[in-house]
Design an enzyme around this catalytic site. Structure first.
Site, PDB file in Angstrom:
ATOM      1  N   ASP A 192      -3.140   6.453  -3.353  1.00  0.00           N
ATOM      2  CA  ASP A 192      -2.030   5.845  -2.631  1.00  0.00           C
ATOM      3  C   ASP A 192      -1.362   4.787  -3.507  1.00  0.00           C
ATOM      4  O   ASP A 192      -1.721   4.612  -4.674  1.00  0.00           O
ATOM      5  CB  ASP A 192      -2.491   5.285  -1.280  1.00  0.00           C
ATOM      6  CG  ASP A 192      -3.450   4.127  -1.394  1.00  0.00           C
ATOM      7  OD1 ASP A 192      -3.998   3.901  -2.486  1.00  0.00           O
ATOM      8  OD2 ASP A 192      -3.676   3.435  -0.376  1.00  0.00           O
ATOM      9  N   SER A 206       0.822  -1.200   0.000  1.00  0.00           N
ATOM     10  CA  SER A 206       0.000   0.000   0.000  1.00  0.00           C
ATOM     11  C   SER A 206       0.859   1.254   0.000  1.00  0.00           C
ATOM     12  O   SER A 206       1.633   1.482  -0.924  1.00  0.00           O
ATOM     13  CB  SER A 206      -0.963  -0.034   1.193  1.00  0.00           C
ATOM     14  OG  SER A 206      -1.863   1.038   1.156  1.00  0.00           O
TER      15      SER A 206
END
Length: 459
Positions: A251, A103
């Protein structure tokens, strides 16, 4: 021997490569994942696997696939993908999935997000502990299963993913918008051209200006973590300098999306939750909307005003997804810019949330700052972390200091006051931290309440 409890946490796998997370570990987790699914009643003959742009991703994903093959199942490898593209594959193919990503974490990390068929989450209470225990056993066992024959099918689902999202939100009739997108060298650079550009499908009335679309897991420009304000500066400057209507920041694995208005100011995820909730309730009147307990008080107000039924949840995607499935909620939103949709298998997708915002903005004439003001009703502190030696003791001190507040303990402690202000104090699951969120009708009250709590917490 690596201790897998250091990297297999409540919701996913996350660790430094190769010291904590390497190909033997990935292979063991692949076998353990299939065995856990079978023990829980599933009979997976095939799973779908993807990875983000991190350099270690292809090797780790291939090792995981060898572990899956060793357990007697085959693999569909969709290659480079965002996390929500992997959820699309799991949902549309009705197969379990594994997404290799860390992530927003720095470049030296990688990890895995696992899901059951239909993009259903796998977490601490839904099989991840069993995966960890079995994988640890496999790493200890010198006679672990040998590799079976390779059964890996390569498949490209990017176009199908884009077409599915386009079928959910119609952007063709909106006014022209100039949109600056900061992909942070993450997977938004892969998916945005396919969904919002004309790379795969017919052109939309959008002028997409790319920032940092080159896939680069070393993150040479800034961390792919829009939750940190310093990582939004490039986008904010570009929006102001180029006179854009809106800015979008994704992200690293592009499952979260942050929104910037035409003045370069951030639109809070709570406001986006309220905006999307209103749109979904217009399509599905009377539906349930889930929000976590540290979204703005404006969110349940907006849901009720639009005829919906708000349900308050603990923080964390596994809790949101479980609540959504149980209540058949049409939408769910978190303060962290995770947005969940019933028509996306109850999974989170930053891209679909961005499309709702574009459709709403382009469907009327006000600039985003004025349009979003309807959904920004209170002043919030944002999340403030404090390192403490004894989180429980500090929480008790805070509780004793506010005897007139109404307190509930759904997730940490939430203190509510008659003037509409509130704060939540909760301990981190993985670090010696207390996390504070404060909201009030005005900045003075918010600042005063914040400072009073922090004075106790930080001693």
């Amino acid at each position: 021997m690596l201790d897998l409890s250091e990297i297999i946490k409540a919701y996913d796998v996350r660790g430094v490569v190769p010291d904590q997370f390497n190909e033997p570990v990935a292979r063991a987790i692949g076998t353990a994942f299939i065995e856990m699914l079978r023990e829980s009643g599933d009979q997976p003959d095939q799973i779908v696997v993807a990875h983000d742009m991190r350099e270690s991703g292809p090797g780790l994903a291939a090792a995981f696939a060898r572990g899956v093959n060793a357990a007697g199942a085959s693999v569909i490898n969709i290659g480079l993908a965002s996390t929500d593209q992997l959820y699309y594959a799991s949902g549309s193919l009705n197969l379990p999935g594994a997404m290799f990503t860390a992530s927003h974490n720095p470049a030296q990390y990688n990890g895995i997000k696992l899901c059951r068929s239909g993009a259903r989450p796998v977490g601490q209470d839904s099989g991840l502990v069993i995966v960890r225990q079995r994988a640890q056993q496999l790493l200890r066992d010198l006679n672990a299963e040998a590799d079976g024959p390779s059964r890996v099918e390569e498949r490209d689902l990017l176009g199908d993913y884009a077409a599915h999202l386009r079928s959910l939100v119609n952007l063709s009739g909106i006014r022209p918008l100039k949109v600056i997108v900061d992909a942070g060298n993450g997977m938004g650079g892969h998916t945005v051209p396919a969904v919002l550009g004309d790379q795969v499908l017919s052109p939309l009335p959008l002028t997409i200006v790319p920032l940092f679309f080159e896939l680069d897991g070393s993150f040479p420009n800034h961390e792919a973590n829009p939750l940190d304000p310093k990582n939004l500066v490039d986008l904010q400057n570009a929006v102001r300098e180029q006179g854009a209507d809106i800015g979008l920041a994704f992200d690293g694995d592009a499952d979260r999306c942050f929104v910037i208005d035409e003045n370069g100011d951030a639109v809070s995820p709570s406001a986006i939750t309220g905006l999307v909730a209103a749109r979904e309730l217009a399509k599905f009147p009377g539906s349930v909307i889930i929000h976590n307990l540290i979204t703005s008080a404006a969110v349940p107000e907006i849901i009720l005003e639009n005829g919906g039924k708000p349900i308050r949840s603990r923080v964390g995607h596994s809790f949101i997804k479980a609540e959504m499935a149980q209540s058949n909620a049409v939408f769910g939103g978190e303060h962290s810019a995770h947005y969940y949709f019933r028509d996306f298998w109850f999974a989170d997708t930053g891209m679909l949330a961005a499309m709702h915002v574009l459709a709403a903005l382009g469907g009327q004439d006000l600039p985003l700052s004025e349009f979003a003001a309807e959904y920004e009703r209170y002043v919030a502190s944002g999340e403030i972390n404090s390192t403490v030696a004894d989180a429980a003791a500090k929480s008790r001190e805070v509780r004793d200091a506010f005897p007139d507040a109404q307190v509930d303990d759904l997730d940490g402690l939430t203190f509510s006051f008659e003037d509409g202000s509130w704060f939540n104090l909760r301990a981190s699951n993985t670090e010696p931290l207390l996390r504070l969120n404060v909201e009030a009708p005005d900045a003075a009250r918010m600042g005063s309440l914040r400072d009073d709590v922090l004075a106790i917490v930080r001693g």
